[in-house]
Design an enzyme around this catalytic site. Structure first.
Site, PDB file in Angstrom:
ATOM      1  N   HIS A   1      18.104   8.943 -47.481  1.00  0.00           N
ATOM      2  CA  HIS A   1      19.013   9.385 -48.516  1.00  0.00           C
ATOM      3  C   HIS A   1      18.734   9.253 -49.854  1.00  0.00           C
ATOM      4  CE1 HIS A   1      19.967   5.139 -47.961  1.00  0.00           C
ATOM      5  NE2 HIS A   1      20.788   5.302 -48.937  1.00  0.00           N
TER       6      HIS A   1
HETATM    7  N1  UDP Z   1      24.454   3.215 -40.921  1.00  0.00           N
HETATM    8  C1  UDP Z   1      25.621   3.677 -40.409  1.00  0.00           C
HETATM    9  N2  UDP Z   1      25.603   5.194 -39.808  1.00  0.00           N
HETATM   10  C2  UDP Z   1      24.440   5.846 -40.125  1.00  0.00           C
HETATM   11  C3  UDP Z   1      23.462   5.327 -40.889  1.00  0.00           C
HETATM   12  C4  UDP Z   1      23.474   4.105 -41.435  1.00  0.00           C
HETATM   13  O1  UDP Z   1      26.458   3.008 -40.004  1.00  0.00           O
HETATM   14  O2  UDP Z   1      24.803   7.023 -39.766  1.00  0.00           O
HETATM   15  C5  UDP Z   1      24.705   1.717 -41.556  1.00  0.00           C
HETATM   16  C6  UDP Z   1      23.295   1.229 -41.133  1.00  0.00           C
HETATM   17  O3  UDP Z   1      23.422   0.581 -40.080  1.00  0.00           O
HETATM   18  C7  UDP Z   1      23.199   0.095 -42.412  1.00  0.00           C
HETATM   19  C8  UDP Z   1      23.710   0.975 -43.606  1.00  0.00           C
HETATM   20  O4  UDP Z   1      24.390   2.050 -42.913  1.00  0.00           O
HETATM   21  O5  UDP Z   1      23.995  -1.078 -42.120  1.00  0.00           O
HETATM   22  C9  UDP Z   1      22.657   1.396 -44.635  1.00  0.00           C
HETATM   23  O6  UDP Z   1      23.263   2.398 -45.515  1.00  0.00           O
HETATM   24  P1  UDP Z   1      22.394   3.032 -46.373  1.00  0.00           P
HETATM   25  O7  UDP Z   1      21.120   3.565 -45.738  1.00  0.00           O
HETATM   26  O8  UDP Z   1      23.427   4.315 -46.955  1.00  0.00           O
HETATM   27  O9  UDP Z   1      22.233   2.434 -47.781  1.00  0.00           O
HETATM   28  P2  UDP Z   1      21.150   1.456 -48.181  1.00  0.00           P
HETATM   29  O10 UDP Z   1      21.128   0.059 -47.072  1.00  0.00           O
HETATM   30  O11 UDP Z   1      19.709   2.115 -48.257  1.00  0.00           O
HETATM   31  O12 UDP Z   1      21.487   0.782 -49.400  1.00  0.00           O
END
Ligand code: UDP
Length: 363
Positions: free
Chosen positions: A206
């Site tokens: 994403h």
């Molecule tokens: N996550 C979730 N459902 C999904 C995909 C990810 O709950 O379908 C959770 C995942 O377990 C993690 C968090 O979202 O804790 C990560 O968020 P994201 O990838 O959007 O952001 P980043 O961590 O890269 O800032």
């Protein structure tokens, strides 16, 4: 007892702030949740609040879907108004989003102490907006809650005042430990898609620098297709709204061995991660979670601000070229991540307790 403003706006912030909310409730701390509305789709917001049984935000600004500068400006202005009314003693922000930067700037302007959880992470890639958000936030925060030794080193190298730095771990460990049993008992997607333990790859993408660039997004999809084919397993792909939009815009069709699903709740995601053969992702949180759950990870980026995962042999940074993704996946798959000396660099699951104690003692 001091009053704490918990500012959040996106899915990862909701998840990583949840142990702090739980701790405030446990200790009877006066707190409120201020949601900027940066993530506003049901799957990325309400579904996560429901999963984690969090109280509804007291304030929801509904500022999402705007260009970066407009969002920073609007959020800072609107958060400031709430802080003027609520007069908290401290504003806690978590991570590297626009909501984090805006929350910190609004707090600063109001003369309120700022606490930054997940302080000190650096990708050293200044083209990433997240890098700007985290560096600026660190430099204007009063409490730097540092998750790992690598993060600590980054802050020391930037000459940060040691009195502001508190090594506490990362609340993602708390969140995983607090929710894993429930996730394994309640998750339905695993059965729904007739998956078997270690019989699939869990993938996600994403980040703007990946999905907004057609060649990079195509490279990731092709790399996932090749890896699924090589391992003879399907790729389960919960598609982030941004990615869904970009796949359509660039006219990219997913191959048959990539199974697109809607973004799932945190409990479903934990169960899917726990049983995956491999996690392939550009998500920061999923790099940490796969590490905690001892599932090998391939990071679909050119760098990572979570070097501990790589140093421990649990993660590899592949870039986004299909052949390199496949080569990285082949290196990682089947790796034994259970050595007895494997100490979790993200902490022991008591990070939220430490954060609240430090704030209560220092304010
Ligand atoms: N996550 C979730 N459902 C999904 C995909 C990810 O709950 O379908 C959770 C995942 O377990 C993690 C968090 O979202 O804790 C990560 O968020 P994201 O990838 O959007 O952001 P980043 O961590 O890269 O800032």
């Amino acid at each position: 007892m001091k009053k704490i403003a918990i500012v959040l706006g996106t899915r990862p912030e909701i998840i990583k702030m949840s142990p702090i909310v739980v701790e405030c409730q446990k200790q009877g701390v006066d707190f409120f949740i201020l949601h900027t509305g940066q993530h506003y789709s049901h799957e990325l917001d309400k579904q996560i609040f429901d999963d984690l049984k969090l109280p509804a935000p007291k304030h929801n600004l509904g500022i999402g879907g705007q260009p970066y500068r407009k969002q920073v400006g609007l959020m800072t202005k609107e958060i400031s108004k709430i802080l003027d009314i609520e007069k908290p003693d401290v504003v806690i922000v978590q991570g590297d989003t626009i909501s984090v930067l805006a929350g910190a700037m609004a707090g600063k302007k109001a003369g309120i102490k700022i606490a930054h959880h997940e302080s000190g992470l650096r990708s050293h890639d200044t083209s990433m907006v997240e890098e700007t958000n985290r560096v600026v936030t660190d430099h204007i925060s009063d409490f730097l809650f540092v998750p790992t030794l690598d993060a600590l080193k980054n802050l020391q190298e930037e000459g940060m005042d040691p009195d502001r730095i508190h090594m506490v771990g990362n609340t993602i460990v708390d969140a995983v430990l607090q929710n894993l049993d429930k996730a394994l008992n309640t998750g339905k997607k695993f059965e729904e898609h007739k998956l078997s333990s270690r019989g699939y790859i869990l993938a996600s993408a994403h980040r703007a620098e990946n999905v907004d660039v057609p060649e990079r997004l195509k490279g990731i999809i092709e790399g996932l297709r090749l890896t699924g084919q090589e391992l003879g397993v399907p790729v389960i792909f919960p598609v982030h709204p941004r990615t869904k939009f970009k796949l359509k815009e660039f006219n990219i069709t997913l191959p048959d061995n990539i199974i697109e699903i809607e973004p799932v709740g945190f409990l479903e995601l934990l169960k899917l991660e726990k049983h995956a053969r491999l996690v392939m992702t550009d998500s920061g949180g999923m790099q940490e979670e796969s590490f905690i759950l001892r599932v090998p990870c391939v990071t679909l980026r050119d760098n990572t601000e979570r070097p501990e995962t790589v140093e421990h042999g649990a993660n590899i940074v592949s870039g986004v070229e299909p052949e390199k993704i496949l080569a990285a996946a082949k290196l990682m798959v089947g790796k034994n991540l259970n050595p007895t000396h494997f100490i979790n660099p993200f902490g022991d699951g008591r990070t939220a307790e430490r954060i609240i104690r430090i704030l209560q003692e220092s304010l």
